[in-house]
Design a protein around this motif. Sequence first.
Motif: not given
Length: 158
Positions: A49, A100-102, A133-134
């Motif tokens: 982000s 999925k962002g993993v 972080p994500k």
Amino acid sequence: MKRLLYLFCVVVLYSCNYFENKKIYSEDLLNEELQTIDWNSVDEYPSFSLCDSLSAKVERKTCFTTTLLKHVNQYLALQKIVVSQDIEDTIALKLAIDKKGVIKILDVKAKTETRSAIPKIDSLLRYSITTLPKIFPAIKRGQQVDTEFVLPVAILIE
């Protein structure tokens, strides 16, 4: 009159091909489309982000890799690693980020000396990745896609 009738017959016979519909198979269209796609690049790189405010593709990629390296290096710096000799190595982390962002580590390539001096280097690197972080996955043609890349991590312990 015969000429006109003859001309009309010729025009009608040859124009029949004009109205003929060609069959287009969806599989053929798909195969043609798949051949035109560059599968070695993405439209948007994975991102944090923090990097969303950047608009250029290269800037976003640089922000992502810099943030990732900074996080791993900060984590390693907090660890109490004691060695009997100086270590200078660049470890190659092969990473995968799914749709999925993993993120996960696929492979860790380090010198034998580094592995013998720091036996738990693999687990330290794996744990540092889990505390990220994500991550937003890469985008290709509007779809989230899996990506793999190699991240060089410099290790310098004196």
